[in-house]
Design a protein around this motif. Structure first.
Motif, mmCIF file in Angstrom:
data_model
loop_
_atom_site.group_PDB
_atom_site.id
_atom_site.type_symbol
_atom_site.label_atom_id
_atom_site.label_comp_id
_atom_site.label_asym_id
_atom_site.label_seq_id
_atom_site.Cartn_x
_atom_site.Cartn_y
_atom_site.Cartn_z
ATOM 1 N N LEU A 19 0.847 -1.188 0.000
ATOM 2 C CA LEU A 19 0.000 0.000 0.000
ATOM 3 C C LEU A 19 0.885 1.241 0.000
ATOM 4 C CD1 LEU A 19 -2.621 -0.936 2.760
ATOM 5 C CD2 LEU A 19 -2.804 -1.281 0.292
ATOM 6 N N THR A 20 0.355 2.311 -0.561
ATOM 7 C CA THR A 20 1.043 3.594 -0.416
ATOM 8 C C THR A 20 0.859 4.066 1.027
ATOM 9 O OG1 THR A 20 -0.910 4.892 -0.946
ATOM 10 C CG2 THR A 20 0.473 4.196 -2.808
ATOM 11 N N GLU A 21 1.651 5.053 1.408
ATOM 12 C CA GLU A 21 1.498 5.569 2.769
ATOM 13 C C GLU A 21 0.103 6.173 2.951
ATOM 14 O OE1 GLU A 21 4.918 7.459 4.428
ATOM 15 O OE2 GLU A 21 3.723 8.561 5.898
ATOM 16 N N GLU A 22 -0.403 6.807 1.907
ATOM 17 C CA GLU A 22 -1.744 7.396 2.005
ATOM 18 C C GLU A 22 -2.807 6.311 2.199
ATOM 19 O OE1 GLU A 22 -2.702 9.918 -1.320
ATOM 20 O OE2 GLU A 22 -4.777 10.180 -0.623
ATOM 21 N N GLU A 23 -2.683 5.229 1.432
ATOM 22 C CA GLU A 23 -3.633 4.114 1.602
ATOM 23 C C GLU A 23 -3.529 3.520 3.010
ATOM 24 O OE1 GLU A 23 -4.041 1.994 -2.782
ATOM 25 O OE2 GLU A 23 -2.143 1.773 -1.712
ATOM 26 N N SER A 24 -2.279 3.412 3.494
ATOM 27 C CA SER A 24 -2.084 2.849 4.841
ATOM 28 C C SER A 24 -2.752 3.730 5.891
ATOM 29 C CB SER A 24 -0.592 2.710 5.136
ATOM 30 O OG SER A 24 -0.002 1.778 4.259
ATOM 31 N N GLN A 26 -5.306 5.608 5.415
ATOM 32 C CA GLN A 26 -6.764 5.437 5.311
ATOM 33 C C GLN A 26 -7.227 4.237 6.131
ATOM 34 O OE1 GLN A 26 -7.613 5.215 1.122
ATOM 35 N NE2 GLN A 26 -7.367 7.416 0.809
ATOM 36 N N ILE A 27 -6.473 3.132 6.029
ATOM 37 C CA ILE A 27 -6.817 1.925 6.799
ATOM 38 C C ILE A 27 -6.697 2.225 8.297
ATOM 39 C CG2 ILE A 27 -6.156 -0.477 7.279
ATOM 40 C CD1 ILE A 27 -7.091 -0.319 4.461
ATOM 41 N N LEU A 28 -5.578 2.869 8.662
ATOM 42 C CA LEU A 28 -5.347 3.197 10.081
ATOM 43 C C LEU A 28 -6.434 4.108 10.647
ATOM 44 C CD1 LEU A 28 -1.586 4.080 10.581
ATOM 45 C CD2 LEU A 28 -2.906 2.372 11.829
ATOM 46 N N SER A 29 -6.851 5.078 9.844
ATOM 47 C CA SER A 29 -7.829 6.051 10.334
ATOM 48 C C SER A 29 -9.180 5.399 10.576
ATOM 49 C CB SER A 29 -7.982 7.200 9.332
ATOM 50 O OG SER A 29 -6.737 7.841 9.166
ATOM 51 N N ALA A 30 -9.467 4.349 9.817
ATOM 52 C CA ALA A 30 -10.755 3.663 9.984
ATOM 53 C C ALA A 30 -10.666 2.551 11.024
ATOM 54 C CB ALA A 30 -11.202 3.088 8.643
ATOM 55 N N ILE A 51 -7.546 1.643 19.125
ATOM 56 C CA ILE A 51 -6.726 2.809 18.760
ATOM 57 C C ILE A 51 -7.595 3.882 18.113
ATOM 58 C CG2 ILE A 51 -4.616 1.485 18.387
ATOM 59 C CD1 ILE A 51 -5.238 1.780 15.311
ATOM 60 N N PHE A 52 -7.027 5.062 18.062
ATOM 61 C CA PHE A 52 -7.638 6.131 17.266
ATOM 62 C C PHE A 52 -6.502 6.934 16.639
ATOM 63 C CE2 PHE A 52 -9.841 9.995 16.148
ATOM 64 C CZ PHE A 52 -11.065 9.524 15.712
ATOM 65 N N ALA A 53 -6.559 7.080 15.331
ATOM 66 C CA ALA A 53 -5.522 7.818 14.613
ATOM 67 C C ALA A 53 -6.015 9.236 14.364
ATOM 68 C CB ALA A 53 -5.205 7.129 13.293
ATOM 69 N N ALA A 54 -5.181 10.207 14.706
ATOM 70 C CA ALA A 54 -5.554 11.607 14.487
ATOM 71 C C ALA A 54 -4.291 12.431 14.346
ATOM 72 C CB ALA A 54 -6.392 12.120 15.669
ATOM 73 N N ALA A 89 -7.788 -8.684 1.930
ATOM 74 C CA ALA A 89 -7.360 -8.313 3.282
ATOM 75 C C ALA A 89 -6.332 -7.200 3.196
ATOM 76 C CB ALA A 89 -6.773 -9.516 4.004
ATOM 77 N N HIS A 90 -6.327 -6.367 4.203
ATOM 78 C CA HIS A 90 -5.318 -5.322 4.335
ATOM 79 C C HIS A 90 -4.640 -5.479 5.671
ATOM 80 C CE1 HIS A 90 -8.100 -3.409 1.438
ATOM 81 N NE2 HIS A 90 -7.007 -2.838 0.960
ATOM 82 N N SER A 91 -3.361 -5.204 5.703
ATOM 83 C CA SER A 91 -2.638 -5.185 6.972
ATOM 84 C C SER A 91 -1.709 -3.985 6.956
ATOM 85 C CB SER A 91 -1.844 -6.486 7.139
ATOM 86 O OG SER A 91 -0.944 -6.376 8.226
ATOM 87 N N VAL A 92 -1.763 -3.211 8.016
ATOM 88 C CA VAL A 92 -0.903 -2.030 8.115
ATOM 89 C C VAL A 92 -0.069 -2.139 9.386
ATOM 90 C CG1 VAL A 92 -0.872 0.487 8.407
ATOM 91 C CG2 VAL A 92 -2.479 -0.568 6.797
#
Lengths: 143, 143
Positions: A19-24, A26-30, A51-54, A89-92
């Protein structure tokens, strides 16, 4: 293949891609559930938590005295979140440092985030993770 | 409390309690998805994968050349699996060593396990984890 012999777009997707960092992000933020990993004198520890990403940081809450927060600053931690949806599946993975928040201005700000601890106790510590490197992968799961 | 003022059994369960090794094995034996953690020169890596526990060992399959199996023997790995059911969660952590299986008798035996890799490639390596320590926790999740 469709009737014209063209590959369906899904077929062109490799089995694993970075994944690009931006895609990663997006996954983290959700993401709400993650696993937090520390290494203490060579021993690996893994804890599931919410967790909560902000604002480019990741936050969680945990019971005080927990070994996760024994160190005010832990310079080598990692955190992973994954999501399986059907055959994708996605994994970050985030690598960085963890810091126990002690300044009331900081804890007040983080207390306003929609951040629910796994276990409620009367008092909860706030931990902030500052990412140094974020990597992510997208998997087409097995046949 | 019920009408007699007695606590419901669920209320007596602490917010977090350690699992016995037997309880932890029960969770592990039923688990399919886990996160595998390695530390290579101080850098933590975390990979989700499918596992199968049998005969006191834990197995997974992965693409050859993957950094997980670069070492024939990795003496310091960990694996975590967790399960959330309603307001109760379990998390089990296994610490031990990982060994790439190369003996055909061993790989044939493990190939017969219901062990599906995340990603299918033509050839897949088998990895066996020998636990040294298994710990588990049961959480009553927050209100």
């Amino acid at each position: 293949m469709n009737i014209k012999g063209e590959k369906h777009p899904e077929d062109r997707e490799p089995r694993v891609r970075d994944l690009t960092e931006e895609e990663s992000w997006q996954i983290l933020s959700a993401a709400r559930l993650a696993r937090f990993v520390t290494v203490d004198e060579g021993e690996i520890d893994i804890t599931p938590l919410n967790i909560f990403a902000a604002d480019g940081r990741i936050y969680f809450r945990t019971a005080p005295g927990n070994k996760l927060t024994k160190l005010q600053l832990n310079p080598n931690v990692a955190l992973e979140t994954d999501k399986i949806e059907g055959a994708v599946a996605h994994s970050v993975v985030v690598r960085g440092s963890a810091r126990l928040l002690t300044d009331p201005d900081e804890t007040d700000r983080v207390a306003s985030l929609p951040l629910s601890p796994w276990v409620h106790t009367d008092k909860l510590d706030f931990v902030e993770i500052t990412p140094e490197r974020i990597t992510g992968r997208r998997f087409r799961l097995g046949d």
